[in-house]
Write an enzyme that holds these catalytic residues in place. Sequence first.
Site, short mmCIF file in Angstrom:
data_model
loop_
_atom_site.label_atom_id
_atom_site.label_comp_id
_atom_site.label_asym_id
_atom_site.label_seq_id
_atom_site.Cartn_x
_atom_site.Cartn_y
_atom_site.Cartn_z
N LYS A 22 0.84 -1.21 0.00
CA LYS A 22 0.00 0.00 0.00
C LYS A 22 0.87 1.25 0.00
CE LYS A 22 -2.59 2.65 3.44
NZ LYS A 22 -1.45 3.39 3.97
N ASN A 23 1.85 1.30 0.90
CA ASN A 23 2.61 2.54 1.05
C ASN A 23 3.53 2.83 -0.14
OD1 ASN A 23 1.26 3.00 3.38
ND2 ASN A 23 2.96 2.51 4.76
N CYS A 116 -5.73 8.21 8.30
CA CYS A 116 -6.12 7.68 9.61
C CYS A 116 -5.91 8.71 10.70
CB CYS A 116 -5.29 6.43 9.94
SG CYS A 116 -5.81 4.96 9.06
N ARG A 121 -0.38 14.64 12.61
CA ARG A 121 0.06 14.44 11.24
C ARG A 121 0.31 15.74 10.46
NH1 ARG A 121 -2.42 8.96 8.80
NH2 ARG A 121 -0.26 8.78 8.19
N ASP A 304 3.22 0.48 12.19
CA ASP A 304 2.00 -0.07 11.59
C ASP A 304 1.70 -1.50 12.04
OD1 ASP A 304 1.70 2.30 10.31
OD2 ASP A 304 2.29 1.60 8.33
N ARG A 396 -9.03 -0.14 3.31
CA ARG A 396 -8.09 0.86 2.75
C ARG A 396 -6.72 0.23 2.51
NH1 ARG A 396 -6.99 5.45 6.22
NH2 ARG A 396 -5.46 5.59 4.57
C1 UD1 Z 1 3.97 6.69 6.52
C2 UD1 Z 1 3.09 5.50 6.27
C3 UD1 Z 1 2.38 5.06 7.55
C4 UD1 Z 1 3.39 4.85 8.67
C5 UD1 Z 1 4.33 6.04 8.79
C6 UD1 Z 1 5.46 5.78 9.77
C7 UD1 Z 1 2.44 5.96 3.98
C8 UD1 Z 1 1.35 6.32 3.04
N1 UD1 Z 1 2.09 5.90 5.27
O1 UD1 Z 1 3.12 7.75 6.93
O2 UD1 Z 1 1.69 3.86 7.27
O3 UD1 Z 1 2.70 4.70 9.88
O4 UD1 Z 1 4.93 6.35 7.52
O5 UD1 Z 1 6.16 4.64 9.43
O6 UD1 Z 1 3.55 5.68 3.59
N2 UD1 Z 1 5.88 14.44 10.82
C9 UD1 Z 1 6.01 15.78 11.10
N3 UD1 Z 1 5.99 16.65 10.03
C10 UD1 Z 1 5.86 16.23 8.74
C11 UD1 Z 1 5.73 14.85 8.48
C12 UD1 Z 1 5.74 13.97 9.54
O7 UD1 Z 1 6.13 16.19 12.23
O8 UD1 Z 1 5.87 17.07 7.83
C13 UD1 Z 1 5.86 13.48 11.94
C14 UD1 Z 1 4.51 12.79 12.08
O9 UD1 Z 1 3.60 13.57 12.83
C15 UD1 Z 1 4.89 11.49 12.77
C16 UD1 Z 1 6.26 11.19 12.18
O10 UD1 Z 1 6.76 12.43 11.66
O11 UD1 Z 1 5.00 11.71 14.15
C17 UD1 Z 1 6.25 10.14 11.10
O12 UD1 Z 1 5.53 10.59 10.00
P1 UD1 Z 1 5.82 10.10 8.51
O13 UD1 Z 1 7.00 9.21 8.48
O14 UD1 Z 1 5.81 11.31 7.63
O15 UD1 Z 1 4.53 9.25 8.21
P2 UD1 Z 1 3.64 9.26 6.91
O16 UD1 Z 1 4.50 9.43 5.71
O17 UD1 Z 1 2.46 10.13 7.09
#
Ligand code: UD1
Length: 417
Positions: A22-23, A116, A121, A304, A396
């Site tokens: 998915k990711n 989610c 986020r 996850d 999803r």
């Molecule tokens: C991706 C995965 C999700 C997984 C996560 C962590 C996808 C579509 N989803 O989510 O399944 O749980 O990685 O392995 O690939 N953060 C910030 N600022 C930002 C971006 C992130 O502070 O601009 C923080 C988030 O709040 C969180 C952490 O960084 O605490 C990890 O986020 P991130 O690695 O970006 O997760 P996603 O890409 O949203």
Amino acid sequence: MKKIIIEGNKILSGKIKIGGAKNSVVALIPAAIMAKGKVKITNVPNISDKDALLEILKLLNVDVQKSSNTIEIDATNVKNCLIPENLSNKLRASYYFMGALLSRFKKVEMYFPGGCNIGSRPIDLHLKGFESLGAKITKEGSKYIIEAENLQGTNIFLDFASVGATVNIMIAATMATGTTKIYNAAREAEICNIAELLNNMGANIIGAGTDEITIEGVKELHSAEIKVIPDRIEAGTYIIMGALLGENLIIEGMIPEHNIVLLNKLQEMGVNFKIQNHKMILNKSSNLKPTNIRTVVYPGFPTDLGQPIAVLLTQANGVSLFEETIWENRMGHVKYLNMMGANIIAERQHAKIIGPTKLHGAEITATDLRAGAALVTAGLIAEGTTIINDAEHILRGYERIIKKLSSVGANIKIVEV
Ligand code: UD1
């Protein structure tokens, strides 16, 4: 609303084939619109997040041809238009269109993405990355307007190794002028898969899978093909189910190295499994040891799988400690597992799981995708009937979950109410 209904306590035996990640696919689809030509993606999982992205492609006037697990995307006539909030809100990964449209048109207007409800986020790291590349960002309510006369390669240090920010910056920098280096980049296997597609399209990216990615900008991208890697989270979920209920349950089409930390934990707990190339054979284990788990960025224990493994810990003989370090709101499953007979004391991002506890069926609710996977796992080992409300969350990210589990002996169905 969809409900999943499970009659629990049935042995799982036979084969489950793992689908595409998915990711990965949620980034490969937006990335494909940067090519002037056709991009063929194979091993595409049949999940609703993919359907939501294809709806967005339609809106952007992108031609999509589908056949079983393959999609062909032709963005020759792509239009740069605002994606309505109700569409971008359907999933988190809609934010990859920010990087892709910015790269192709040097301007994009988009609303804050959905996804989610597992934490606040923010997308500040994505936006800072775009700004470092020379983009100007203005905000009108929840809409972002990101524009750049020219995207210029630069050095970007991420405060946190965010998956989304790493991918979005990599996408945006692909056609920038000069060299971009991302330091403290996320190292997920999916990031390598996405870099592989971009390189197949003519990009010049090295270092994906390490914490330093170098992107040499190219002028344009062309037709290409990519196979989606197997979903390590889907595999991990079925592996956990096999540890609880397997009788020669075979999980095939996975890459065991992508689940190495999970497998080490299972070994520590005394789970009975064998690895043979791209498959695993699992048997239910009767004397599970407790363990402590802390979720961290890849290649550490994946956040996850934190919720699904909680169910396994409820069956271990003793106390396990669990800490979630990535998301601040990832304990949505705990209340429902306790309703089913588990003994979990959770506070903020910590949980103490006291096992073993017999679980019984109950009417419960999936609060998010992986919490939903945990509840399905709990329903499978519970005595009696479990009804899981808001099952859409699960669809999803788990393709044909009902079919896959039924085919190995689970008594599970989904109904629309
Ligand atoms: C991706 C995965 C999700 C997984 C996560 C962590 C996808 C579509 N989803 O989510 O399944 O749980 O990685 O392995 O690939 N953060 C910030 N600022 C930002 C971006 C992130 O502070 O601009 C923080 C988030 O709040 C969180 C952490 O960084 O605490 C990890 O986020 P991130 O690695 O970006 O997760 P996603 O890409 O949203």
